[in-house]
Scaffold this active site. Sequence first.
Site, mmCIF file in Angstrom:
data_model
loop_
_atom_site.group_PDB
_atom_site.id
_atom_site.type_symbol
_atom_site.label_atom_id
_atom_site.label_comp_id
_atom_site.label_asym_id
_atom_site.label_seq_id
_atom_site.Cartn_x
_atom_site.Cartn_y
_atom_site.Cartn_z
ATOM 1 N N TYR A 80 0.916 -1.128 0.012
ATOM 2 C CA TYR A 80 0.045 0.098 -0.088
ATOM 3 C C TYR A 80 0.950 1.208 0.186
ATOM 4 O O TYR A 80 0.532 2.152 -0.780
ATOM 5 C CB TYR A 80 -0.953 0.090 1.149
ATOM 6 C CG TYR A 80 -1.929 1.310 1.152
ATOM 7 C CD1 TYR A 80 -2.624 1.433 0.445
ATOM 8 C CD2 TYR A 80 -1.589 2.261 2.456
ATOM 9 C CE1 TYR A 80 -3.481 2.590 0.207
ATOM 10 C CE2 TYR A 80 -2.472 3.411 2.093
ATOM 11 C CZ TYR A 80 -3.344 3.510 1.249
ATOM 12 O OH TYR A 80 -4.233 4.729 1.267
ATOM 13 N N VAL A 127 -8.587 8.240 8.387
ATOM 14 C CA VAL A 127 -9.755 8.994 7.915
ATOM 15 C C VAL A 127 -11.029 7.969 8.216
ATOM 16 O O VAL A 127 -11.065 7.115 7.552
ATOM 17 C CB VAL A 127 -9.867 9.650 6.534
ATOM 18 C CG1 VAL A 127 -10.866 10.383 6.118
ATOM 19 C CG2 VAL A 127 -8.565 10.229 6.043
HETATM 20 P P1 NDP Z 1 -13.428 4.016 0.652
HETATM 21 O O1 NDP Z 1 -13.275 2.891 0.486
HETATM 22 O O2 NDP Z 1 -14.686 4.914 1.576
HETATM 23 O O3 NDP Z 1 -13.591 4.830 -0.895
HETATM 24 C C1 NDP Z 1 -12.811 4.112 -1.812
HETATM 25 C C2 NDP Z 1 -13.607 4.801 -3.192
HETATM 26 O O4 NDP Z 1 -12.632 4.204 -4.361
HETATM 27 C C3 NDP Z 1 -14.938 4.172 -3.450
HETATM 28 O O5 NDP Z 1 -15.722 4.858 -4.320
HETATM 29 C C4 NDP Z 1 -14.658 3.015 -4.446
HETATM 30 O O6 NDP Z 1 -15.865 2.814 -5.258
HETATM 31 C C5 NDP Z 1 -13.454 3.569 -5.238
HETATM 32 N N1 NDP Z 1 -12.745 2.280 -5.781
HETATM 33 C C6 NDP Z 1 -12.000 1.319 -5.249
HETATM 34 N N2 NDP Z 1 -11.503 0.469 -6.201
HETATM 35 C C7 NDP Z 1 -12.271 0.781 -7.346
HETATM 36 C C8 NDP Z 1 -12.110 0.225 -8.629
HETATM 37 N N3 NDP Z 1 -11.466 -0.845 -9.089
HETATM 38 N N4 NDP Z 1 -12.686 0.928 -9.585
HETATM 39 C C9 NDP Z 1 -13.363 2.243 -9.211
HETATM 40 N N5 NDP Z 1 -13.568 2.638 -8.217
HETATM 41 C C10 NDP Z 1 -12.838 1.869 -7.112
HETATM 42 O O7 NDP Z 1 -12.041 4.806 1.164
HETATM 43 P P2 NDP Z 1 -11.404 6.296 1.321
HETATM 44 O O8 NDP Z 1 -12.571 7.309 1.026
HETATM 45 O O9 NDP Z 1 -10.841 6.332 2.459
HETATM 46 O O10 NDP Z 1 -10.440 6.166 0.023
HETATM 47 C C11 NDP Z 1 -10.289 7.340 -0.855
HETATM 48 C C12 NDP Z 1 -8.730 7.526 -1.120
HETATM 49 O O11 NDP Z 1 -8.071 7.986 0.092
HETATM 50 C C13 NDP Z 1 -8.066 6.357 -1.579
HETATM 51 O O12 NDP Z 1 -7.194 6.506 -2.292
HETATM 52 C C14 NDP Z 1 -7.323 6.147 -0.086
HETATM 53 O O13 NDP Z 1 -6.104 5.406 -0.303
HETATM 54 C C15 NDP Z 1 -7.319 7.346 0.369
HETATM 55 N N6 NDP Z 1 -6.803 7.543 1.501
HETATM 56 C C16 NDP Z 1 -7.581 7.198 2.618
HETATM 57 C C17 NDP Z 1 -7.220 7.156 4.162
HETATM 58 C C18 NDP Z 1 -8.353 6.685 5.026
HETATM 59 O O14 NDP Z 1 -7.737 6.461 6.244
HETATM 60 N N7 NDP Z 1 -9.402 6.400 4.789
HETATM 61 C C19 NDP Z 1 -5.960 8.041 4.446
HETATM 62 C C20 NDP Z 1 -5.335 8.357 3.317
HETATM 63 C C21 NDP Z 1 -5.513 8.179 2.178
HETATM 64 P P3 NDP Z 1 -16.473 1.529 -5.687
HETATM 65 O O15 NDP Z 1 -16.070 0.383 -4.406
HETATM 66 O O16 NDP Z 1 -17.990 1.761 -5.891
HETATM 67 O O17 NDP Z 1 -15.822 0.956 -6.871
HETATM 68 C C1 8X3 Z 2 -4.405 5.322 4.957
HETATM 69 C C2 8X3 Z 2 -3.868 5.928 5.935
HETATM 70 O O1 8X3 Z 2 -2.142 4.785 7.716
HETATM 71 O O2 8X3 Z 2 -3.963 3.319 6.997
HETATM 72 O O3 8X3 Z 2 -4.055 5.783 3.771
HETATM 73 O O4 8X3 Z 2 -2.195 4.037 5.634
HETATM 74 S S1 8X3 Z 2 -2.866 4.408 6.549
#
Ligand code: NDP
Ligand code: 8X3
Length: 260
Positions: free
Chosen positions: A157, A190
């Site tokens: 990741y 988050v």
């Molecule tokens: P969620 O799982 O809530 O959202 C992820 C989104 O990505 C969903 O809308 C999902 O849509 C979409 N997605 C995942 N795989 C696919 C695919 N193969 N095709 C199309 N869409 C896809 O997580 P977050 O909101 O937390 O994640 C959003 C971003 O934030 C990510 O890039 C994550 O790495 C990043 N992030 C998250 C953190 C956290 O702690 N939550 C911290 C730092 C960064 P669907 O499943 O409908 O396809």
């Molecule tokens: C999501 C935050 O710390 O789980 O990108 O990698 S962490």
Amino acid sequence: MKVPFIKLVMITGATSGIGSAAAKIFAKNGFNLVITGRRKDRLEDLKKKLQTKYGVEIVTLCFDIRDNEAVKKAWKSLKMDWRQIDVLVNNAGLAKGFHPIHEGLLEDWETMIDTNIKGLLYITRLVSPVMVKNQKGHIINVCSTAGHEVYPNGNVYSATKFGVDALTRSMRLDLYKHGIRVSQVSPGHVEETEFALVRFDGDEKRSKIYEDFTPLKSKDVAEIIYFMASRSKHINIQDVLVMGTQQAGSNFIDRSGRKD
Ligand code: NDP
Ligand code: 8X3
């Protein structure tokens, strides 16, 4: 505050978490949206809700971002006007698994690499030429603290998010002379997302990782994305590294209880 140089915003991964919160804040501020994800019902619900509440226009595109043919087909289904994206939020992404490197599952690694890096590139390859032609635009990549530092079991990741960081910086070098801003936001933990549930394969118990501290909320990150996009044209916020107050780094979390 309606910003005159933004009309159309494309957000990938808008079916939950940060992407869904970003769609809400842009719609609230009057912008038309292209929202994407795999779950069509979620996209349609969000579209209906935001159109009714804020009177904006929204197009949904349902595809798996790992499938370049599906990405291209979805893009081609957009009318020309709807391809004139002013702001692209490359948000779709995920973590899968939490194993030391010698026990990691190849399938998880491929899912993360295909989604977080290749998927981001597939979309960017279609949208960025339009921005270059228009000599304007803004690409905001959702990176992570994991794109700046590593933690045990975060291996692949983190590698994908370090890749996102490298792409943000190199895309900026390729695009700044065309009047295009490239930024990223790099959040720590988050909540109000499905991130942990997805990482732990739907295991509700394991996914309860926010019970003993207060992390960021999806809306907090969405507000930062909106803030970046709505600055005057001469300002490019290159990166925002942001964590909850109880988090000081990937490996430093004050788990003494929530402080909401
Ligand atoms: P969620 O799982 O809530 O959202 C992820 C989104 O990505 C969903 O809308 C999902 O849509 C979409 N997605 C995942 N795989 C696919 C695919 N193969 N095709 C199309 N869409 C896809 O997580 P977050 O909101 O937390 O994640 C959003 C971003 O934030 C990510 O890039 C994550 O790495 C990043 N992030 C998250 C953190 C956290 O702690 N939550 C911290 C730092 C960064 P669907 O499943 O409908 O396809
Ligand atoms: C999501 C935050 O710390 O789980 O990108 O990698 S962490």
